[in-house]
Design an enzyme around this catalytic site. Structure first.
Site, short mmCIF file in Angstrom:
data_model
loop_
_atom_site.label_atom_id
_atom_site.label_comp_id
_atom_site.label_asym_id
_atom_site.label_seq_id
_atom_site.Cartn_x
_atom_site.Cartn_y
_atom_site.Cartn_z
N LYS B 81 -12.83 -102.07 -33.74
CA LYS B 81 -13.37 -101.88 -32.40
C LYS B 81 -12.88 -103.00 -31.49
O LYS B 81 -12.83 -104.17 -31.91
CB LYS B 81 -14.90 -101.87 -32.48
CG LYS B 81 -15.60 -101.51 -31.18
CD LYS B 81 -17.11 -101.47 -31.40
CE LYS B 81 -17.88 -101.06 -30.15
NZ LYS B 81 -19.34 -101.03 -30.38
N SER B 156 -21.54 -96.84 -28.76
CA SER B 156 -20.33 -97.29 -28.12
C SER B 156 -19.10 -97.36 -29.04
O SER B 156 -17.99 -97.43 -28.54
CB SER B 156 -20.56 -98.67 -27.51
OG SER B 156 -20.79 -99.63 -28.52
N SER B 180 -24.92 -98.26 -31.92
CA SER B 180 -23.53 -97.98 -31.55
C SER B 180 -22.57 -97.71 -32.70
O SER B 180 -21.43 -97.35 -32.46
CB SER B 180 -22.97 -99.13 -30.72
OG SER B 180 -23.44 -99.05 -29.41
#
Lengths: 95, 493
Positions: B81, B156, B180
């Site tokens: 990420k 996210s 997330s």
């Protein structure tokens, strides 16, 4: 509690964010929706409840005060928008 | 039909690489071919790390050829990420303010990946600074759900979940502040773990809500999750909040089963508020657990309805402070021709941050400001304690808690984008675990009528990831939801 345009302008200033008139109106509306939702917390009596900021029981983590190498200066400065003689360069602060 | 190589799990690929059935450098080329053919549709990545990845794969091949010891993740592609720092590789947080940022160091978890011979294939898309539940708040691109390109992948960590679901990577790292990792894992039909607060070092994870943030894993199945968690977990001198608790081998006895285990079902989570397909999938899953010998027990988490309100005060208060560092001085974007330093700060931040980030910084500063602190921040901190106590009480009666990960399957892109509050409510089932600091795992447990994946989460006591993995594996062994693949059309670049 309701938040008005002047308050939003004030928080924006504290946040170092500049808003256009249109943005200000949008944020007044959206922040009020969120604050209205948050109001539900007032239904709860928390008089005798201790606040919790942190979920683990670790506290006061100490280490030896020993000198260790840092990331080399040139590697750090490589991301800076402006530098001069090994320093970060910013617009004049004092008149 | 036999599996195509990119469809394999980490365990399957690792066995093939170690037995010299396939070379790491050949496999990584297959992965990049896959990325090239599908990325135009999925848009999971912000940066693709092909050159470095191929170099690393060749190094691993050499080690294997000369019978040297190799790491636990030898030759396995991992997507990271883009709010986790990677040395000499862009780390943008999907924000214009960090679009040009190249970290001078590796995050602890990235260092661990490298030590175990993993191959970093690229950096994945996210909601800007991990603030969102759909990845639509990315300042750089929109990621699409591999199961339906018109739907969001969740967020996210939407890029990480979409990458694994579309077989663009075998494993991925994400991060959680309020769900997330688990929520996008559920929406993309993959496995996601949010470890106990302190289980994994946050050194090099760009800070959002420091009392909540944790790095988590995304994988195709539970055993792969166990493998990746073992690699990234552990104490780190650089993060004072990381726990000095031994890391077990999560794969060891993962097939222990659930016979005699007590599973808690919180009545507050099983309301009509959620989608009928999700409800049915969860009910069916519980039947499987009962058949396997577990006992399903009704429990109550009475303060659940307050979790989202608490979260948006606490997380944003912390965010407003953490994001004060983006001022255009040391790294990232700086406005052009500022008129003095205050003007530079204000214009840099106004031009660099997107609306969701601005909204949260302002909300955070408001709830912390003089005159409002007691009414908002202090109040929220007290209710947070009540939420934690709810879990403490529940875990006296049960070994774990099972509930939906998300109240709905993946929603359409744009459907919730203009209503921040509605978007915040997407995380209603995941947020309580972050507030209480407990671990959770989301695993696939069914499909909606429209063919979208449904996720189930299992929550446990602090540092009981091993038990959660055993419980998750017991279900996975009995079902085939995790092996189903989305049908993806190859587009030409």
């Amino acid at each position: 509690m309701k938040i008005d345009k002047d308050q939003v302008e004030n928080i924006a200033k504290l946040s170092r964010i500049r808003l256009t008139e249109l943005e200000r109106e949008m944020f007044v509306h959206q922040l009020n929706n969120i604050l209205f939702y948050i109001e539900k917390l007032n239904k709860l009596d928390t008089e005798n409840v201790a606040p919790m900021a942190y979920t683990s029981d670790v506290s006061n983590v100490f280490r030896e005060d020993k000198l260790k190498p840092s990331i080399p200066l040139q590697d750090v400065l490589i991301n800076a928008p402006a530098t001069k003689s090994g320093f970060f360069k910013v617009p004049k602060v004092i008149e | 039909m036999s599996l195509r190589l990119f469809e394999c799990t980490a365990h399957q690929i690792k066995a093939k690489i170690l037995s010299k059935e396939i070379r790491a450098s050949d496999f990584i080329k297959i992965v990049f071919d896959r990325i090239k053919s599908l990325e135009p549709n999925i848009q999971a990545f912000i940066t693709i790390n092909e050159d470095e990845a191929i170099k690393k794969a060749i190094e691993i091949d050499k080690k294997i050829e000369s019978n040297e010891n190799v790491g636990l993740l030898a030759g396995l592609p991992v997507a990271v990420k883009d709010n986790i720092c990677t040395k000499n590789l862009y780390t943008t947080c999907a924000s214009k303010i960090l679009e040009t940022f190249i970290p001078p160091y590796d995050a602890f978890v990235v260092k661990r990946l490298r030590e175990e011979d993993a191959i970093i294939v690229g950096k994945t898309n996210l909601d800007e600074f991990a603030m969102g539940s759909s990845t639509e708040n990315s300042g750089l691109k929109i990621t699409r759900n591999p199961w339906n390109l018109e739907c969001v992948p969740g967020g996210s960590s939407g890029g990480s979940a979409a990458a694994v679901a579309a077989d663009l990577s075998i494993l991925a790292l994400g991060s959680e502040t309020g769900g997330s990792v688990r929520q996008p894992a559920a929406l993309c039909g993959v496995v996601g773990i949010k470890p106990t607060y302190g289980r994994v070092s946050r050194y090099g994870l760009v800070a959002f809500g420091s009392s909540l943030d944790q790095v988590g894993t995304v994988s195709k199945d539970v055993r792969d999750a166990a493998l990746l968690l073992r690699v990234i977990a552990g104490y780190d001198l650089h993060d004072s909040t990381s726990a000095n608790v031994p890391v077990p081998d999560y794969l060891d006895r993962i097939d222990s089963g659930v016979d005699g285990l007590r599973i808690g079902i919180p009545k507050e989570y099983f309301t009509d508020a959620f989608n009928a397909d999700v409800y049915k999938a969860l009910k069916d899953a519980l039947k499987i657990y009962e058949r396997l010998g577990a006992q399903v027990v009704d429990i109550s988490l009475p303060h659940t309805e307050y979790a989202v309100a608490v979260y948006y005060i606490v997380a944003n208060a912390e965010a407003s402070s953490n994001l004060a560092r983006y001022d255009g001085v040391r790294y990232g974007y700086r406005t052009s021709k500022p008129n003095g330093i205050i003007d530079m700060y204000c214009r840099t931040r106004s031009e660099g941050f997107g609306n969701e980030v601005k909204r949260r910084i302002m909300l955070g500063n408001y709830v912390l400001s003089s005159g409002y602190y007691d009414a908002y921040y202090l109040k929220a901190s007290k209710v947070r304690n009540l939420i934690k106590i709810d879990f403490d009480v529940a875990f006296e009666k049960v070994d774990c808690i099972i509930c939906p990960t998300s109240p709905v399957p993946a929603f359409k892109i744009g459907e919730r984008a203009n209503n921040p509050l509605e978007m915040y409510l997407s995380d209603i089932y995941t947020i309580p675990a972050n507030l209480a600091g407990i671990p959770g795992i989301s695993i696939p447990c069914g499909f909606s009528k429209e063919g979208l994946p449904i996720g189930m989460q299992i929550l446990g006591k602090h540092f009981e990831e091993k038990k959660l993995l055993q419980i998750a594996y017991a279900f996975e062994r009995e079902t085939d939801f995790h092996v189903k693949k989305p049908v993806l059309k190859i587009s030409s670049m």
